[in-house]
Motif scaffolding. Sequence first.
Motif, PDB file in Angstrom:
ATOM      1  N   UNK A   1     -13.684   3.712 -11.929  1.00  0.00           N
ATOM      2  CA  UNK A   1     -13.656   2.915 -13.152  1.00  0.00           C
ATOM      3  C   UNK A   1     -12.625   1.802 -13.000  1.00  0.00           C
ATOM      4  N   UNK A   2     -12.782   0.728 -13.753  1.00  0.00           N
ATOM      5  CA  UNK A   2     -11.783  -0.349 -13.706  1.00  0.00           C
ATOM      6  C   UNK A   2     -10.382   0.157 -14.039  1.00  0.00           C
ATOM      7  N   UNK A   3     -10.279   1.107 -14.974  1.00  0.00           N
ATOM      8  CA  UNK A   3      -8.973   1.647 -15.356  1.00  0.00           C
ATOM      9  C   UNK A   3      -8.347   2.418 -14.197  1.00  0.00           C
ATOM     10  N   UNK A   4      -9.167   3.215 -13.516  1.00  0.00           N
ATOM     11  CA  UNK A   4      -8.650   3.984 -12.379  1.00  0.00           C
ATOM     12  C   UNK A   4      -8.191   3.050 -11.275  1.00  0.00           C
ATOM     13  N   UNK A   5      -8.982   2.025 -10.975  1.00  0.00           N
ATOM     14  CA  UNK A   5      -8.609   1.082  -9.926  1.00  0.00           C
ATOM     15  C   UNK A   5      -7.328   0.348 -10.291  1.00  0.00           C
ATOM     16  N   UNK A   6      -7.195  -0.014 -11.552  1.00  0.00           N
ATOM     17  CA  UNK A   6      -5.975  -0.693 -11.993  1.00  0.00           C
ATOM     18  C   UNK A   6      -4.751   0.202 -11.797  1.00  0.00           C
ATOM     19  N   UNK A   7      -4.875   1.469 -12.157  1.00  0.00           N
ATOM     20  CA  UNK A   7      -3.769   2.419 -11.996  1.00  0.00           C
ATOM     21  C   UNK A   7      -3.424   2.597 -10.524  1.00  0.00           C
TER      22      UNK A   7
ATOM     23  N   UNK B   1      -1.676  -0.477  -9.181  1.00  0.00           N
ATOM     24  CA  UNK B   1      -0.297  -0.543  -9.664  1.00  0.00           C
ATOM     25  C   UNK B   1       0.596   0.435  -8.889  1.00  0.00           C
ATOM     26  N   UNK B   2       0.101   1.646  -8.680  1.00  0.00           N
ATOM     27  CA  UNK B   2       0.879   2.640  -7.936  1.00  0.00           C
ATOM     28  C   UNK B   2       1.059   2.226  -6.485  1.00  0.00           C
ATOM     29  N   UNK B   3       0.015   1.683  -5.876  1.00  0.00           N
ATOM     30  CA  UNK B   3       0.111   1.220  -4.486  1.00  0.00           C
ATOM     31  C   UNK B   3       1.153   0.113  -4.371  1.00  0.00           C
ATOM     32  N   UNK B   4       1.140  -0.814  -5.316  1.00  0.00           N
ATOM     33  CA  UNK B   4       2.116  -1.912  -5.299  1.00  0.00           C
ATOM     34  C   UNK B   4       3.537  -1.365  -5.466  1.00  0.00           C
ATOM     35  N   UNK B   5       3.692  -0.350  -6.321  1.00  0.00           N
ATOM     36  CA  UNK B   5       5.014   0.243  -6.520  1.00  0.00           C
ATOM     37  C   UNK B   5       5.528   0.878  -5.232  1.00  0.00           C
ATOM     38  N   UNK B   6       4.620   1.356  -4.387  1.00  0.00           N
ATOM     39  CA  UNK B   6       4.985   1.964  -3.101  1.00  0.00           C
ATOM     40  C   UNK B   6       4.957   0.948  -1.963  1.00  0.00           C
ATOM     41  N   UNK B   7       4.715  -0.306  -2.303  1.00  0.00           N
ATOM     42  CA  UNK B   7       4.620  -1.400  -1.327  1.00  0.00           C
ATOM     43  C   UNK B   7       3.585  -1.080  -0.247  1.00  0.00           C
ATOM     44  N   UNK B   8       2.399  -0.637  -0.715  1.00  0.00           N
ATOM     45  CA  UNK B   8       1.290  -0.319   0.174  1.00  0.00           C
ATOM     46  C   UNK B   8       0.040  -1.020  -0.327  1.00  0.00           C
TER      47      UNK B   8
ATOM     48  N   UNK C   1      -2.598   3.550   0.412  1.00  0.00           N
ATOM     49  CA  UNK C   1      -2.123   4.418  -0.663  1.00  0.00           C
ATOM     50  C   UNK C   1      -3.104   5.544  -0.929  1.00  0.00           C
ATOM     51  N   UNK C   2      -4.388   5.206  -1.067  1.00  0.00           N
ATOM     52  CA  UNK C   2      -5.409   6.214  -1.362  1.00  0.00           C
ATOM     53  C   UNK C   2      -5.534   7.200  -0.198  1.00  0.00           C
ATOM     54  N   UNK C   3      -5.557   6.694   1.026  1.00  0.00           N
ATOM     55  CA  UNK C   3      -5.657   7.580   2.183  1.00  0.00           C
ATOM     56  C   UNK C   3      -4.449   8.512   2.259  1.00  0.00           C
ATOM     57  N   UNK C   4      -3.261   7.980   2.046  1.00  0.00           N
ATOM     58  CA  UNK C   4      -2.054   8.815   2.081  1.00  0.00           C
ATOM     59  C   UNK C   4      -2.093   9.904   1.023  1.00  0.00           C
TER      60      UNK C   4
END
Length: 102
Positions: free
Chosen positions: A16-22, A25-32, A37-40
């Motif tokens: 969903x667009x909401x899931x992708x947005x989240x 955001x989390x990937x950016x916070x981890x600088x990935x 991010x998803x694979x990790x």
Amino acid sequence: MPTASARSDRLNMRVSPEALSTIREAAAAQQQDVSSFVLGAAMEHAREVLLRDRILQLTPRELDQVDAALDAEPQAVPELAALIAAVGRDATRRGAKDLAAH
């Protein structure tokens, strides 16, 4: 992590667009990037699942024993009670000495 040349399989998914947005955001916070991010996250969870599966394989009889133990009335272990009391007394003495020193 494998090099780009070692990667050969592809994983696609719809979110969903909401899931992708989240996730972004989390990937950016981890600088990935999102893929890393998803694979990790998926690999970490997969390892936890496999570890639990390999370690916690109980037979039906063993599972019944665990259930029975959990349902049983708790019993005090005298040695453990004595150890806890001794540690408590020691901590109380140390606390009193610390207070007297100040």
